[in-house]
Design a protein around this motif. Structure first.
Motif, PDB file in Angstrom:
ATOM      1  N   LYS A 166       0.358  14.077  -0.805  1.00  0.00           N
ATOM      2  CA  LYS A 166       1.133  13.269   0.134  1.00  0.00           C
ATOM      3  C   LYS A 166       1.158  13.954   1.492  1.00  0.00           C
ATOM      4  O   LYS A 166       2.065  14.746   1.782  1.00  0.00           O
ATOM      5  N   PRO A 167       0.163  13.661   2.335  1.00  0.00           N
ATOM      6  CA  PRO A 167       0.094  14.303   3.648  1.00  0.00           C
ATOM      7  C   PRO A 167       1.173  13.775   4.585  1.00  0.00           C
ATOM      8  O   PRO A 167       1.919  12.838   4.253  1.00  0.00           O
TER       9      PRO A 167
ATOM     10  N   ARG B  23       8.051   7.337   0.148  1.00  0.00           N
ATOM     11  CA  ARG B  23       9.404   6.996   0.580  1.00  0.00           C
ATOM     12  C   ARG B  23       9.765   7.847   1.799  1.00  0.00           C
ATOM     13  O   ARG B  23       9.256   8.950   1.962  1.00  0.00           O
ATOM     14  N   PHE B  24      10.670   7.317   2.611  1.00  0.00           N
ATOM     15  CA  PHE B  24      10.883   7.889   3.937  1.00  0.00           C
ATOM     16  C   PHE B  24      12.289   8.437   4.141  1.00  0.00           C
ATOM     17  O   PHE B  24      13.268   7.924   3.594  1.00  0.00           O
ATOM     18  N   VAL B  25      12.329   9.478   4.971  1.00  0.00           N
ATOM     19  CA  VAL B  25      13.577  10.025   5.491  1.00  0.00           C
ATOM     20  C   VAL B  25      13.816   9.392   6.858  1.00  0.00           C
ATOM     21  O   VAL B  25      12.871   9.181   7.628  1.00  0.00           O
TER      22      VAL B  25
ATOM     23  N   ILE C 261      -1.925   7.575   3.846  1.00  0.00           N
ATOM     24  CA  ILE C 261      -0.895   7.264   2.850  1.00  0.00           C
ATOM     25  C   ILE C 261      -0.941   8.251   1.692  1.00  0.00           C
ATOM     26  O   ILE C 261       0.095   8.747   1.241  1.00  0.00           O
ATOM     27  N   GLY C 262      -2.122   8.554   1.187  1.00  0.00           N
ATOM     28  CA  GLY C 262      -2.215   9.478   0.059  1.00  0.00           C
ATOM     29  C   GLY C 262      -1.671   8.848  -1.209  1.00  0.00           C
ATOM     30  O   GLY C 262      -1.799   7.643  -1.440  1.00  0.00           O
TER      31      GLY C 262
ATOM     32  N   ASP D 225       0.835  -1.205   0.000  1.00  0.00           N
ATOM     33  CA  ASP D 225       0.000   0.000   0.000  1.00  0.00           C
ATOM     34  C   ASP D 225       0.868   1.252   0.000  1.00  0.00           C
ATOM     35  O   ASP D 225       0.557   2.232  -0.689  1.00  0.00           O
ATOM     36  N   LEU D 226       1.947   1.230   0.762  1.00  0.00           N
ATOM     37  CA  LEU D 226       2.831   2.394   0.830  1.00  0.00           C
ATOM     38  C   LEU D 226       3.527   2.660  -0.505  1.00  0.00           C
ATOM     39  O   LEU D 226       3.717   3.806  -0.904  1.00  0.00           O
TER      40      LEU D 226
END
Length: 230
Positions: free
Chosen positions: A131-132, A169-171, A163-164, A82-83
């Motif tokens: 992308k909240p 992708r993550f920091v 999720i939007g 989903d992400l």
């Protein structure tokens, strides 16, 4: 009007309660991993049974080390897909991390298998249109392959927020590295014949075919052809 401070001592933070509820899958997967540790050894991949983490399967995943600082996702619950907005099986785990942070992420993955260590990463998603705000926590723990080498991993990821638009992708906000086992204790199970695979997290495998030995003579069949033209 005194006594206000005394009442505050008994107030339970709703934020703490929500965080505890959100991280329940992480606690379940970690407790399951520790339960598999026997005699101070890292659990084997074949020992993982999804029935032990049934309530956390959506957030759980299995890894395979493909380089000292890289691992790919072998099997994953629906939350990771989903992400990313796609099936993540076969993708590098670093795909969830922004490119600028992947060297740092790779250094943490190196500790996962080499020490071995348990990793806990606090993550924040990149923002943008559709992308909240989104925060996540990733937990990674080492596993041994059926041949005894530390090249597998069990993980879980939970996120907080909508999720939007995918992919998200993550920091890396914070990395916590703790020893997986007590110092001086054997880190991996002794090498032995591959154990039967558990039914959970089943992965497709190519069938085994025996190859002929190079020095085995090849039988050739000849057929006599008679011509009566003469």
């Amino acid at each position: 009007m005194s006594g206000k401070g005394d009442r505050d001592d008994h107030v339970v933070s709703m934020m703490d309660r929500e965080r505890a509820r959100r991280e329940a899958p992480l606690r379940q997967v970690e407790a399951y991993w520790h339960g598999l540790c026997a005699e101070g050894q890292v659990p084997a991949r074949s020992a993982v049974d999804p029935r032990g983490i049934e309530d956390a399967l959506e957030n759980a995943f299995l890894l395979e080390r493909i380089a000292p600082s890289m691992a790919k996702i072998r099997v994953a619950g629906s939350h990771l897909s989903d992400l990313m907005g796609m099936n993540v099986a076969g993708m590098p785990l670093a795909s969830l991390i922004v490119p600028a942070e992947r060297t740092r992420f790779g250094q943490a993955v190196t500790h996962l298998f080499a020490d071995p260590a348990i990793l806990r990463l606090e993550l924040r998603a990149e923002g943008g249109f559709g992308k909240p705000g989104l925060e996540a926590t990733m937990l990674l723990m080492p596993l041994a392959s059926d041949f005894g080498d530390l090249s597998r991993g069990l993980g879980a990821l939970v996120s907080h927020g909508r999720i939007g638009r995918a992919p998200r992708r993550f920091v890396i906000h914070d990395v916590e590295i703790t020893p997986a086992l007590r110092p001086g204790v054997l880190a991996a199970p002794p090498v032995s014949a591959p154990a039967p695979r558990a039914t959970g997290f089943a992965e497709g495998q190519a069938p085994f075919r025996r190859r002929a030995r190079p020095d085995t003579p090849t039988r050739r069949h000849l057929r006599l052809v008679v011509s009566n033209d003469d």
